[in-house]
Design a protein around this motif. Structure first.
Motif, PDB file in Angstrom:
ATOM      1  N   ILE A  29      46.409  38.079  40.449  1.00  0.00           N
ATOM      2  CA  ILE A  29      45.190  37.715  41.186  1.00  0.00           C
ATOM      3  C   ILE A  29      45.552  37.633  42.655  1.00  0.00           C
ATOM      4  N   ASP A  30      44.803  38.332  43.502  1.00  0.00           N
ATOM      5  CA  ASP A  30      45.081  38.334  44.935  1.00  0.00           C
ATOM      6  C   ASP A  30      43.806  37.991  45.682  1.00  0.00           C
ATOM      7  N   LEU A  31      43.826  36.847  46.364  1.00  0.00           N
ATOM      8  CA  LEU A  31      42.644  36.366  47.087  1.00  0.00           C
ATOM      9  C   LEU A  31      41.420  36.298  46.176  1.00  0.00           C
ATOM     10  N   GLY A  32      41.662  35.856  44.945  1.00  0.00           N
ATOM     11  CA  GLY A  32      40.573  35.696  43.984  1.00  0.00           C
ATOM     12  C   GLY A  32      40.160  36.966  43.276  1.00  0.00           C
ATOM     13  N   ILE A  33      40.794  38.092  43.616  1.00  0.00           N
ATOM     14  CA  ILE A  33      40.422  39.377  43.004  1.00  0.00           C
ATOM     15  C   ILE A  33      41.446  39.747  41.931  1.00  0.00           C
ATOM     16  N   PRO A  34      41.006  40.056  40.704  1.00  0.00           N
ATOM     17  CA  PRO A  34      41.949  40.447  39.648  1.00  0.00           C
ATOM     18  C   PRO A  34      42.664  41.753  40.002  1.00  0.00           C
ATOM     19  N   ARG A  35      43.975  41.756  39.828  1.00  0.00           N
ATOM     20  CA  ARG A  35      44.789  42.951  40.071  1.00  0.00           C
ATOM     21  C   ARG A  35      45.579  43.312  38.814  1.00  0.00           C
ATOM     22  N   THR A  36      44.935  43.161  37.664  1.00  0.00           N
ATOM     23  CA  THR A  36      45.665  43.335  36.409  1.00  0.00           C
ATOM     24  C   THR A  36      46.184  44.761  36.228  1.00  0.00           C
ATOM     25  N   ARG A  37      45.383  45.739  36.607  1.00  0.00           N
ATOM     26  CA  ARG A  37      45.841  47.130  36.463  1.00  0.00           C
ATOM     27  C   ARG A  37      47.068  47.386  37.338  1.00  0.00           C
ATOM     28  N   GLU A  38      47.024  46.913  38.578  1.00  0.00           N
ATOM     29  CA  GLU A  38      48.155  47.106  39.483  1.00  0.00           C
ATOM     30  C   GLU A  38      49.397  46.391  38.963  1.00  0.00           C
ATOM     31  N   TYR A  39      49.200  45.190  38.428  1.00  0.00           N
ATOM     32  CA  TYR A  39      50.312  44.421  37.876  1.00  0.00           C
ATOM     33  C   TYR A  39      50.971  45.185  36.722  1.00  0.00           C
ATOM     34  N   LEU A  40      50.163  45.673  35.788  1.00  0.00           N
ATOM     35  CA  LEU A  40      50.710  46.369  34.620  1.00  0.00           C
ATOM     36  C   LEU A  40      51.306  47.716  35.000  1.00  0.00           C
ATOM     37  N   ALA A  41      50.700  48.399  35.960  1.00  0.00           N
ATOM     38  CA  ALA A  41      51.273  49.677  36.419  1.00  0.00           C
ATOM     39  C   ALA A  41      52.657  49.452  37.014  1.00  0.00           C
ATOM     40  N   ALA A  42      52.813  48.363  37.764  1.00  0.00           N
ATOM     41  CA  ALA A  42      54.123  48.049  38.343  1.00  0.00           C
ATOM     42  C   ALA A  42      55.127  47.708  37.243  1.00  0.00           C
ATOM     43  N   ALA A  43      54.681  46.951  36.247  1.00  0.00           N
ATOM     44  CA  ALA A  43      55.563  46.604  35.126  1.00  0.00           C
ATOM     45  C   ALA A  43      56.006  47.856  34.378  1.00  0.00           C
ATOM     46  N   MET A  44      55.077  48.788  34.149  1.00  0.00           N
ATOM     47  CA  MET A  44      55.417  50.014  33.429  1.00  0.00           C
ATOM     48  C   MET A  44      56.386  50.871  34.235  1.00  0.00           C
ATOM     49  N   LYS A  45      56.218  50.889  35.538  1.00  0.00           N
ATOM     50  CA  LYS A  45      57.155  51.647  36.377  1.00  0.00           C
ATOM     51  C   LYS A  45      58.561  51.074  36.238  1.00  0.00           C
ATOM     52  N   CYS A  46      58.677  49.747  36.258  1.00  0.00           N
ATOM     53  CA  CYS A  46      59.987  49.108  36.086  1.00  0.00           C
ATOM     54  C   CYS A  46      60.574  49.418  34.716  1.00  0.00           C
ATOM     55  N   LEU A  47      59.757  49.306  33.680  1.00  0.00           N
ATOM     56  CA  LEU A  47      60.230  49.562  32.319  1.00  0.00           C
ATOM     57  C   LEU A  47      60.700  51.002  32.171  1.00  0.00           C
ATOM     58  N   ASN A  48      59.931  51.944  32.686  1.00  0.00           N
ATOM     59  CA  ASN A  48      60.330  53.361  32.607  1.00  0.00           C
ATOM     60  C   ASN A  48      61.639  53.615  33.355  1.00  0.00           C
ATOM     61  N   THR A  49      61.735  53.052  34.559  1.00  0.00           N
ATOM     62  CA  THR A  49      62.944  53.254  35.365  1.00  0.00           C
ATOM     63  C   THR A  49      64.168  52.692  34.660  1.00  0.00           C
ATOM     64  N   SER A  50      64.041  51.482  34.168  1.00  0.00           N
ATOM     65  CA  SER A  50      65.172  50.798  33.555  1.00  0.00           C
ATOM     66  C   SER A  50      65.621  51.480  32.263  1.00  0.00           C
ATOM     67  N   TRP A  51      64.688  51.703  31.348  1.00  0.00           N
ATOM     68  CA  TRP A  51      65.064  52.247  30.037  1.00  0.00           C
ATOM     69  C   TRP A  51      65.416  53.729  30.103  1.00  0.00           C
ATOM     70  N   SER A  52      64.789  54.490  30.983  1.00  0.00           N
ATOM     71  CA  SER A  52      65.153  55.920  31.086  1.00  0.00           C
ATOM     72  C   SER A  52      66.586  56.063  31.585  1.00  0.00           C
ATOM     73  N   ALA A  53      66.983  55.233  32.557  1.00  0.00           N
ATOM     74  CA  ALA A  53      68.359  55.279  33.056  1.00  0.00           C
ATOM     75  C   ALA A  53      69.334  54.835  31.968  1.00  0.00           C
ATOM     76  N   HIS A  54      68.941  53.838  31.203  1.00  0.00           N
ATOM     77  CA  HIS A  54      69.801  53.343  30.120  1.00  0.00           C
ATOM     78  C   HIS A  54      70.006  54.435  29.054  1.00  0.00           C
ATOM     79  N   PHE A  55      68.930  55.098  28.689  1.00  0.00           N
ATOM     80  CA  PHE A  55      69.031  56.170  27.694  1.00  0.00           C
ATOM     81  C   PHE A  55      69.892  57.318  28.220  1.00  0.00           C
ATOM     82  N   ALA A  56      69.729  57.640  29.501  1.00  0.00           N
ATOM     83  CA  ALA A  56      70.522  58.731  30.090  1.00  0.00           C
ATOM     84  C   ALA A  56      72.010  58.403  30.031  1.00  0.00           C
TER      85      ALA A  56
END
Length: 268
Positions: free
Chosen positions: A65-92
């Motif tokens: 939530i930023d200044l009272g505005i929900p940012r759930t999509r942005e939050y989850l997109a950032a989380a997915m980017k981290c998850l992809n980066t971390s696990w793809s490097a681990h698998f490699a």
């Protein structure tokens, strides 16, 4: 929440929130009690458990939530980017084949998703047949929250994707089809492994987090409250959910997540 093949559904908080993380799960995967010795026979062992520690990764959380505005999509997109980066490097590094999951965001539940009716009362979930993480942007699991629970939930669903990539899910489902008497405990082993894998990821990003010790304690309290009740034995007791998450979090390694050879009491 459970990975979701064709089939679905059930109920929600710390009352409804607890139900979010334990109910409404697929007929083919949800599923009554292993005596000693059966766990080892089920054992969908995987190369994933031999890949070593997950490298430390920077993953600052944007505000939900930023200044009272929900940012759930942005939050989850950032989380997915981290998850992809971390696990793809681990698998490699481990020489394993990696594929990003598809991600689908919904402002609210719709009639059908992944070719099936939207499961009743679930938070996020993973559609196994389409390798798709489904995130509703509303609901108690994420709406107006400021704690770590949404990040943990995203990492749990991603854990189901890792199980699919490494053959754990295929062996688990084969066992479920052939061993009807023991389906529920097999299901809990599957779910608790995803809890543990979420802990591995959160442990790997801990140093980049601005969260306080109280935030991490609150996550444990929320997980404990999300354990199974008497009628729905799908994800394990609250104590076992915390135990497996913490195993992954402390070890920062999938090797800590062998729920398949754990004693029945550890996956009750």
């Amino acid at each position: 929440m459970r990975s979701l093949p064709p089939g679905a559904g059930s109920p929600r908080s710390l009352r409804r929130l607890a139900a979010f993380t334990r109910r409404a799960l697929p007929v083919a995967l949800c599923l009554a009690v292993l005596p000693s010795g059966v766990a080892q026979a089920a054992s969908p062992k995987s190369s994933l458990l031999k890949t070593g520690r997950l490298a430390a990764t920077s993953c600052p959380e944007p505000p939900i939530i930023d200044l009272g505005i929900p940012r759930t999509r942005e939050y989850l997109a950032a989380a997915m980017k981290c998850l992809n980066t971390s696990w793809s490097a681990h698998f490699a590094r481990a020489g394993l084949k990696f594929r990003k999951p598809t991600v689908a965001f919904y402002e609210e539940p719709v009639e059908r998703v992944c070719g099936i009716p939207w499961p009743v009362y679930v938070a996020a979930f993973y559609c196994t047949e389409r390798a798709t993480l489904v995130f509703p942007l509303t609901g108690d699991w994420i709406e107006n929250r400021t704690d770590l629970y949404p990040l943990k939930t995203a990492a749990h669903e991603y854990g189901h994707h890792l199980q699919s990539l490494t053959g754990i899910r295929d062996r688990y489902e084969a066992r479920v089809r052939s061993d009807h008497a023991h389906q529920a405990e097999l299901g809990r082993r599957y779910e608790l492994q995803a809890d543990c894998l979420s802990g591995v990821f959160l442990g790997s990003v801990r140093r980049s987090s601005s969260r306080t010790e109280q935030d991490w304690k609150s996550l444990s309290d929320t997980l404990r409250a999300s354990g199974d009740d008497r009628d729905h034995r799908a994800h394990g007791t609250g104590a076992n959910r915390v135990r497996w998450f913490n195993r992954g979090y402390r070890a920062v390694s999938p090797a800590a997540c062998d729920t398949w050879t754990a004693t029945p009491s550890q996956v009750s």
